[in-house]
Design a protein around this motif. Structure first.
Motif, PDB file in Angstrom:
ATOM      1  N   GLY A 211      29.447  38.617  30.889  1.00  0.00           N
ATOM      2  CA  GLY A 211      29.407  37.251  31.119  1.00  0.00           C
ATOM      3  C   GLY A 211      30.403  36.362  30.551  1.00  0.00           C
ATOM      4  O   GLY A 211      30.307  35.163  30.252  1.00  0.00           O
ATOM      5  N   SER A 212      31.586  36.797  30.530  1.00  0.00           N
ATOM      6  CA  SER A 212      32.716  35.945  30.018  1.00  0.00           C
ATOM      7  C   SER A 212      33.451  34.961  31.087  1.00  0.00           C
ATOM      8  O   SER A 212      32.942  34.920  32.455  1.00  0.00           O
ATOM      9  CB  SER A 212      33.962  36.715  29.391  1.00  0.00           C
ATOM     10  OG  SER A 212      34.538  37.625  30.348  1.00  0.00           O
ATOM     11  N   LEU A 213      34.527  34.351  30.769  1.00  0.00           N
ATOM     12  CA  LEU A 213      35.137  33.301  31.676  1.00  0.00           C
ATOM     13  C   LEU A 213      35.881  34.203  32.932  1.00  0.00           C
ATOM     14  O   LEU A 213      36.557  35.108  32.815  1.00  0.00           O
ATOM     15  CB  LEU A 213      36.228  32.598  30.850  1.00  0.00           C
ATOM     16  CG  LEU A 213      36.973  31.545  31.768  1.00  0.00           C
ATOM     17  CD1 LEU A 213      36.157  30.264  32.215  1.00  0.00           C
ATOM     18  CD2 LEU A 213      38.324  31.105  30.948  1.00  0.00           C
ATOM     19  N   GLN A 215      38.225  33.052  35.838  1.00  0.00           N
ATOM     20  CA  GLN A 215      39.229  31.973  36.371  1.00  0.00           C
ATOM     21  C   GLN A 215      39.193  32.002  37.926  1.00  0.00           C
ATOM     22  O   GLN A 215      38.654  32.829  38.607  1.00  0.00           O
ATOM     23  CB  GLN A 215      40.729  32.479  35.911  1.00  0.00           C
ATOM     24  CG  GLN A 215      41.228  32.601  34.586  1.00  0.00           C
ATOM     25  CD  GLN A 215      41.245  31.237  33.874  1.00  0.00           C
ATOM     26  OE1 GLN A 215      40.520  30.390  34.460  1.00  0.00           O
ATOM     27  NE2 GLN A 215      41.609  31.338  32.938  1.00  0.00           N
TER      28      GLN A 215
ATOM     29  N   GLY B  10      29.724  42.711  37.907  1.00  0.00           N
ATOM     30  CA  GLY B  10      29.381  41.633  36.758  1.00  0.00           C
ATOM     31  C   GLY B  10      30.388  41.545  35.925  1.00  0.00           C
ATOM     32  O   GLY B  10      30.336  40.739  34.645  1.00  0.00           O
ATOM     33  N   LEU B  11      31.808  41.639  36.251  1.00  0.00           N
ATOM     34  CA  LEU B  11      33.086  41.295  35.484  1.00  0.00           C
ATOM     35  C   LEU B  11      32.973  41.708  34.068  1.00  0.00           C
ATOM     36  O   LEU B  11      33.447  40.949  33.148  1.00  0.00           O
ATOM     37  CB  LEU B  11      33.547  39.916  35.667  1.00  0.00           C
ATOM     38  CG  LEU B  11      33.741  39.194  37.058  1.00  0.00           C
ATOM     39  CD1 LEU B  11      34.371  37.993  36.970  1.00  0.00           C
ATOM     40  CD2 LEU B  11      34.120  40.250  38.207  1.00  0.00           C
ATOM     41  N   THR B  18      39.145  36.925  25.475  1.00  0.00           N
ATOM     42  CA  THR B  18      39.577  35.608  25.369  1.00  0.00           C
ATOM     43  C   THR B  18      40.278  35.166  24.706  1.00  0.00           C
ATOM     44  O   THR B  18      41.004  34.210  24.436  1.00  0.00           O
ATOM     45  CB  THR B  18      38.188  34.901  24.940  1.00  0.00           C
ATOM     46  OG1 THR B  18      37.767  35.415  23.933  1.00  0.00           O
ATOM     47  CG2 THR B  18      37.046  34.809  25.985  1.00  0.00           C
ATOM     48  N   TYR B  21      43.227  33.799  26.516  1.00  0.00           N
ATOM     49  CA  TYR B  21      43.181  32.391  26.796  1.00  0.00           C
ATOM     50  C   TYR B  21      43.625  31.271  25.532  1.00  0.00           C
ATOM     51  O   TYR B  21      42.958  31.062  24.711  1.00  0.00           O
ATOM     52  CB  TYR B  21      41.855  32.092  27.264  1.00  0.00           C
ATOM     53  CG  TYR B  21      41.370  32.731  28.429  1.00  0.00           C
ATOM     54  CD1 TYR B  21      42.237  32.836  29.483  1.00  0.00           C
ATOM     55  CD2 TYR B  21      40.205  33.688  28.400  1.00  0.00           C
ATOM     56  CE1 TYR B  21      41.674  33.552  30.772  1.00  0.00           C
ATOM     57  CE2 TYR B  21      39.812  34.329  29.378  1.00  0.00           C
ATOM     58  CZ  TYR B  21      40.571  34.288  30.527  1.00  0.00           C
ATOM     59  OH  TYR B  21      40.221  35.076  31.937  1.00  0.00           O
TER      60      TYR B  21
END
Ligand code: SF4
Ligand code: SF4
Lengths: 399, 94
Positions: A211-213, A215, B10-11, B18, B21
């Motif tokens: 459930g992360s970001l 792009q 579900g990526l 992160t 980023y």
């Protein structure tokens, strides 16, 4: 051992089905008319009937939805139930569950949404949640609601699908009514529903991010994948319904079901418990020689566009009954059916808003709608969309 | 061109993604910690939404905190939370 028939409340039937599915986590927050379902489950757990199931009382529906999201992310089969305002409070999490492709199952005891406050049944709660990626199945009676719970896990957990499933049952009309229901033989359910095997699960030894970001380069693709999984679910829903029939001898339809549709010129189309009343109305009209039938939409998302086109191919007028309204437009099923038939069918389509906030819809009401369908075929003037039994006397001037 | 990485259902991704980023570029103000005033209470690190403040060596004797400017996006929460007003939000000169 043959399964036993028992007269029980609809909520209990659902609870029995949940028990037979052996969830590892059940989260609960009370809301009318859903509460009996999670109450019954808590009793079963307290009585030792559901081993290895964690029952979590949460501080809100937001918490209840988050709890099953976490459980499924860790690879545990889970269940919760909700209704109306509670479902609305879950919406944010419902989107997130579907996006993370977690096959949770929720029973939705359908109820109107405030304001004005009403605890009674209509379909607004689920209909307003239709775009969040959840599969939506709609039950006609207690037996079907219970059977659907078992099918829901099979559908959602199928690796071709991996989506959460909402089993809709009309509040009070199904949840609080006592009916004979055939209960489950655990061994048969175990054979039908193997333990959940997730593709990905949270595991401290093998950490992953869920459930992360996303792009802009990948967000569209992620949404496309959810949509494709919904479309794939169409064939899985049909398969599972047939396999269920083979195993348990009951069949409430696949994506849709048809009743007395042979040579029908007018079809009544709806979802949920009103289907039973509609069948009675059709029987009476058939006895009078009127060619009318019923199409039950069992899966609202994914929307059974092809199945409906096939079922309605010889119909001259389809009357869609919605217990919901997309404000400023019309009933949701009405809109969707028109979209599905556009350019592919010559059938006329009429929409009826009925049974909002617990208002009864009777056999005579359905016969009246079908008669409007026949009038339309004869070329008489009939409005495209009507609010059934709208009491204009109590409306203030200018409304 | 290298083959593009395939998406997962579900990526689901590797952990720590992160870290890639770098949100520091969003900043208008930078949080600057005055080590004379800082008492090393760690409240800035606990309250920062990006985990940017970290314990630094300073003079090797006392516990002090610094800010990782790869991630500090200049929200000012740490400055608000600091019990001894050791953090100043300074305008970034670009
Ligand atoms: S300004 Fe905001 S982002 Fe930067 S260190 Fe302080 S709390 Fe973190
Ligand atoms: S909150 Fe202030 S005093 Fe505490 S560690 Fe951070 S900068 Fe130092």
């Amino acid at each position: 051992m043959a399964a036993k028939m028992k007269v029980i409340e609809g909520s209990m039937a659902v609870a029995e089905a949940v028990k037979a599915c052996r969830p590892a986590v059940v989260s609960a927050y009370p809301i009318t008319p859903q509460t009996h379902i999670v109450e019954d489950i808590s009793q079963m757990i307290a009585d030792g009937e559901m081993q290895n199931c964690e029952y979590v009382r949460t501080e809100s529906e937001f918490g209840a939805a988050s709890m099953i999201q976490g459980a499924e992310a860790a690879g545990a089969r889970s269940f919760s139930a909700t209704s109306s305002q509670g479902a609305v409070l879950m919406y944010e999490v419902l989107f997130s569950i579907a996006g993370m492709r977690l096959p949770c199952v929720i029973a939705m005891a359908n109820r109107s949404v405030s304001s004005p406050l009403s605890i009674w049944n209509d379909h607004q709660d689920a209909i307003s949640a239709r775009d969040n990626g959840w599969i939506q199945l709609w039950a006609e009676d207690s037996q079907e609601a219970a059977d659907m719970i078992i099918q829901a896990y099979r559908i959602g957990e199928d690796h071709r699908v991996l989506l959460p499933v909402m089993v809709n049952l009309d509040g009070f009309i199904i949840t609080h009514t006592y009916e004979p229901v055939e209960l489950y033989d655990q061994k048969m359910v175990d054979e039908f529903l193997p333990p959940y095997s997730p593709v990905y699960a949270l595991d401290p030894k093998n950490p992953v991010t869920m459930g992360s970001l996303a792009q802009p380069e990948v967000y569209t693709e992620a949404r496309y994948m959810i949509h494709q999984a919904q479309l794939k679910a169409k064939e899985v829903i049909e398969e599972v319904a047939l396999e269920f029939k083979k195993k348990f001898g009951r069949y409430g339809g696949g994506l849709i079901d048809a009743y007395r549709m042979e040579d029908a010129e007018v079809a009544l189309i709806a979802m949920g418990s009103i289907i039973g009343t509609m069948k009675d109305a059709v029987d009476e009209m058939r006895a009078e020689g009127m060619p009318v039938g019923v199409v039950k939409v069992r899966s609202y998302r994914p929307f059974p566009a092809e199945a409906l086109r096939a079922a309605l191919k010889d119909v001259k007028c389809a009357c869609v009954i919605d217990r919901d309204i997309s404000m400023g437009m019309e009933g949701a099923l009405f809109t969707d059916l028109k979209a599905a038939l556009y350019g592919k069918s010559k059938a006329d389509i009429l929409g009826f808003i009925a049974g909002m906030g617990g208002r009864d819809i009777t056999i005579d009401d359905f016969k009246g709608m079908a008669r409007k369908g026949f009038a339309r075929i004869r070329g008489e003037k009939v409005t495209d969309m009507e609010w059934c039994k709208l009491d204009t006397d109590i409306l203030p001037e200018g409304s | 061109m290298a083959a593009k990485e395939k998406l997962t259902i579900g990526l689901v991704a590797k952990p720590g993604g992160t870290l890639g980023y770098k949100t520091g570029g969003w900043r208008t103000f930078r949080a600057v910690i005055d080590h004379e005033k800082c008492i090393g209470c760690k409240r800035c690190a606990d309250s920062c939404p990006d985990g940017a403040p970290y314990e630094c060596a300073h003079d090797g004797k006392k516990k002090k905190f610094c800010v990782d400017y790869d991630y500090c996006k200049g929200c000012g929460i740490c400055a608000f939370e600091c019990p001894v007003d050791a953090i100043e939000m300074m305008k970034e000169e670009k």
